[in-house]
Design a protein around this motif. Structure first.
Motif, mmCIF file in Angstrom:
data_model
loop_
_atom_site.group_PDB
_atom_site.id
_atom_site.type_symbol
_atom_site.label_atom_id
_atom_site.label_comp_id
_atom_site.label_asym_id
_atom_site.label_seq_id
_atom_site.Cartn_x
_atom_site.Cartn_y
_atom_site.Cartn_z
ATOM 1 N N VAL A 41 0.841 -1.195 0.000
ATOM 2 C CA VAL A 41 0.000 0.000 0.000
ATOM 3 C C VAL A 41 0.881 1.252 0.000
ATOM 4 C CG1 VAL A 41 -1.726 1.327 1.289
ATOM 5 C CG2 VAL A 41 -1.966 -1.161 1.063
ATOM 6 N N ASP A 42 1.889 1.279 0.863
ATOM 7 C CA ASP A 42 2.810 2.420 0.921
ATOM 8 C C ASP A 42 3.443 2.699 -0.438
ATOM 9 O OD1 ASP A 42 2.611 3.403 3.501
ATOM 10 O OD2 ASP A 42 4.236 2.168 4.283
ATOM 11 N N ALA A 43 3.838 1.648 -1.123
ATOM 12 C CA ALA A 43 4.480 1.819 -2.427
ATOM 13 C C ALA A 43 3.546 2.520 -3.416
ATOM 14 C CB ALA A 43 4.911 0.464 -2.984
ATOM 15 N N SER A 44 2.262 2.298 -3.281
ATOM 16 C CA SER A 44 1.296 2.907 -4.198
ATOM 17 C C SER A 44 0.871 4.313 -3.793
ATOM 18 C CB SER A 44 0.050 2.029 -4.308
ATOM 19 O OG SER A 44 0.368 0.795 -4.890
ATOM 20 N N ARG A 83 -10.456 4.736 5.378
ATOM 21 C CA ARG A 83 -11.025 3.393 5.532
ATOM 22 C C ARG A 83 -10.712 2.509 4.325
ATOM 23 N NH1 ARG A 83 -13.767 0.114 8.427
ATOM 24 N NH2 ARG A 83 -15.534 -1.085 7.677
ATOM 25 N N LEU A 84 -10.681 3.102 3.152
ATOM 26 C CA LEU A 84 -10.365 2.344 1.946
ATOM 27 C C LEU A 84 -9.016 1.649 2.076
ATOM 28 C CD1 LEU A 84 -11.010 1.556 -1.000
ATOM 29 C CD2 LEU A 84 -9.849 3.662 -1.686
ATOM 30 N N LEU A 85 -8.031 2.324 2.654
ATOM 31 C CA LEU A 85 -6.705 1.719 2.801
ATOM 32 C C LEU A 85 -6.708 0.587 3.819
ATOM 33 C CD1 LEU A 85 -4.294 4.772 2.544
ATOM 34 C CD2 LEU A 85 -5.096 3.212 0.758
ATOM 35 N N MET A 86 -7.543 0.698 4.840
ATOM 36 C CA MET A 86 -7.662 -0.394 5.807
ATOM 37 C C MET A 86 -8.233 -1.636 5.124
ATOM 38 S SD MET A 86 -9.880 -2.253 7.981
ATOM 39 C CE MET A 86 -11.357 -1.301 8.098
ATOM 40 N N VAL A 87 -9.281 -1.442 4.328
ATOM 41 C CA VAL A 87 -9.909 -2.565 3.633
ATOM 42 C C VAL A 87 -8.936 -3.202 2.644
ATOM 43 C CG1 VAL A 87 -11.757 -3.187 2.022
ATOM 44 C CG2 VAL A 87 -12.240 -1.657 3.942
ATOM 45 N N VAL A 88 -8.254 -2.381 1.874
ATOM 46 C CA VAL A 88 -7.289 -2.882 0.885
ATOM 47 C C VAL A 88 -6.170 -3.655 1.581
ATOM 48 C CG1 VAL A 88 -5.484 -2.115 -0.714
ATOM 49 C CG2 VAL A 88 -7.797 -1.193 -0.909
ATOM 50 N N THR A 89 -5.674 -3.126 2.675
ATOM 51 C CA THR A 89 -4.600 -3.795 3.410
ATOM 52 C C THR A 89 -5.059 -5.158 3.924
ATOM 53 O OG1 THR A 89 -3.654 -1.664 4.046
ATOM 54 C CG2 THR A 89 -2.982 -3.576 5.342
ATOM 55 N N CYS A 90 -6.256 -5.226 4.461
ATOM 56 C CA CYS A 90 -6.791 -6.508 4.938
ATOM 57 C C CYS A 90 -6.961 -7.495 3.785
ATOM 58 C CB CYS A 90 -8.116 -6.300 5.670
ATOM 59 S SG CYS A 90 -7.940 -5.548 7.300
ATOM 60 N N ASP A 91 -7.457 -7.021 2.644
ATOM 61 C CA ASP A 91 -7.631 -7.909 1.487
ATOM 62 C C ASP A 91 -6.297 -8.462 1.000
ATOM 63 O OD1 ASP A 91 -10.392 -7.686 1.464
ATOM 64 O OD2 ASP A 91 -10.426 -6.127 -0.082
ATOM 65 N N LEU A 92 -5.280 -7.614 0.949
ATOM 66 C CA LEU A 92 -3.959 -8.072 0.498
ATOM 67 C C LEU A 92 -3.327 -9.024 1.517
ATOM 68 C CD1 LEU A 92 -2.566 -4.742 -0.995
ATOM 69 C CD2 LEU A 92 -3.409 -6.757 -2.252
ATOM 70 N N ALA A 93 -3.535 -8.758 2.797
ATOM 71 C CA ALA A 93 -3.008 -9.662 3.830
ATOM 72 C C ALA A 93 -3.701 -11.015 3.758
ATOM 73 C CB ALA A 93 -3.190 -9.039 5.217
ATOM 74 N N LEU A 146 -5.274 0.370 -5.848
ATOM 75 C CA LEU A 146 -3.984 0.989 -5.535
ATOM 76 C C LEU A 146 -3.369 1.625 -6.778
ATOM 77 C CD1 LEU A 146 -2.432 -1.567 -3.038
ATOM 78 C CD2 LEU A 146 -3.382 0.702 -2.542
ATOM 79 N N THR A 147 -3.510 0.974 -7.921
ATOM 80 C CA THR A 147 -3.018 1.543 -9.173
ATOM 81 C C THR A 147 -3.755 2.837 -9.483
ATOM 82 O OG1 THR A 147 -2.410 -0.629 -10.025
ATOM 83 C CG2 THR A 147 -2.745 1.122 -11.652
ATOM 84 N N MET A 148 -5.058 2.838 -9.257
ATOM 85 C CA MET A 148 -5.860 4.027 -9.522
ATOM 86 C C MET A 148 -5.514 5.165 -8.552
ATOM 87 S SD MET A 148 -9.361 1.983 -10.444
ATOM 88 C CE MET A 148 -10.444 3.383 -10.472
ATOM 89 N N VAL A 149 -5.199 4.848 -7.311
ATOM 90 C CA VAL A 149 -4.764 5.866 -6.354
ATOM 91 C C VAL A 149 -3.419 6.429 -6.803
ATOM 92 C CG1 VAL A 149 -3.961 6.278 -3.992
ATOM 93 C CG2 VAL A 149 -6.052 4.968 -4.372
ATOM 94 N N ALA A 150 -2.504 5.549 -7.176
ATOM 95 C CA ALA A 150 -1.178 5.981 -7.613
ATOM 96 C C ALA A 150 -1.253 6.864 -8.857
ATOM 97 C CB ALA A 150 -0.291 4.765 -7.879
ATOM 98 N N ASP A 151 -2.177 6.547 -9.766
ATOM 99 C CA ASP A 151 -2.346 7.323 -10.998
ATOM 100 C C ASP A 151 -3.157 8.592 -10.782
ATOM 101 O OD1 ASP A 151 -0.982 5.305 -12.278
ATOM 102 O OD2 ASP A 151 -2.771 4.415 -13.196
ATOM 103 N N GLY A 152 -3.743 8.757 -9.606
ATOM 104 C CA GLY A 152 -4.548 9.927 -9.316
ATOM 105 C C GLY A 152 -5.983 9.824 -9.788
ATOM 106 N N ARG A 153 -6.405 8.643 -10.233
ATOM 107 C CA ARG A 153 -7.787 8.468 -10.703
ATOM 108 C C ARG A 153 -8.762 8.316 -9.549
ATOM 109 N NH1 ARG A 153 -7.443 3.639 -14.649
ATOM 110 N NH2 ARG A 153 -5.588 3.168 -13.447
ATOM 111 N N ILE A 154 -8.277 7.916 -8.383
ATOM 112 C CA ILE A 154 -9.098 7.820 -7.175
ATOM 113 C C ILE A 154 -8.418 8.663 -6.107
ATOM 114 C CG2 ILE A 154 -9.763 6.330 -5.255
ATOM 115 C CD1 ILE A 154 -10.342 4.149 -7.121
#
Length: 142
Positions: free
Chosen positions: A48-51, A65-75, A102-110
């Motif tokens: 997540v940090d990398a993105s 909250r989105l990052l918490m959910v994403v982190t749990c899903d990846l774990a 995460l790609t969309m966050v990194a690209d600025g789309r989200i």
């Protein structure tokens, strides 16, 4: 390293039974192995940090909250693919969706709902999707 999700968050998201299934050891087959769970959360946090670090270099005072959910899903995906466990379709699908987000966050789309100073953003003209729209449907074109 910023913490996006705790072991308590993970257990709340997936339940005790799933947490035990993914972390139990031979010596404690009915207990959540908290160090194993924390290790998976730490590895997910690195992803997540990398993105998000390019868009949000200062980190967050309030974890979106989105990052918490994403982190749990990846774990969950990480735990599901180790130790001879069988990867469920749900865990695989959620990890793929998390990677897309995460790609969309990194690209600025989200946007995460915070400005660069970690203050809530006023939203204008937010697109509303029908109630039965799933995350997968919403991300289909990306």
């Amino acid at each position: 390293m910023q913490t996006y999700a705790t072991t308590t968050d993970f257990i709340s998201a997936f339940g005790v039974d799933e947490s035990v299934r993914l972390t139990a050891t031979f010596d404690a087959p009915t207990e959540v192995d908290e160090p194993a769970l924390q290790g998976a959360l730490d590895r997910a946090t690195i992803r997540v940090d990398a993105s998000v670090s390019a868009r949000y270099p200062a980190g967050f005072k309030t974890i979106p909250r989105l990052l918490m959910v994403v982190t749990c899903d990846l774990a969950r995906y990480d735990l599901s693919t180790g130790g001879g466990r069988v990867l469920s379709e749900d865990a695989d699908r959620r990890a793929q969706a998390a990677d897309k987000l995460l790609t969309m966050v990194a690209d600025g789309r989200i946007k995460l709902g915070l400005d660069t100073e970690d203050k809530p953003v006023e939203w204008a003209g937010v697109q509303r999707l029908p109630r039965d729209t799933t995350l997968r449907d919403a991300l289909e074109d990306y």
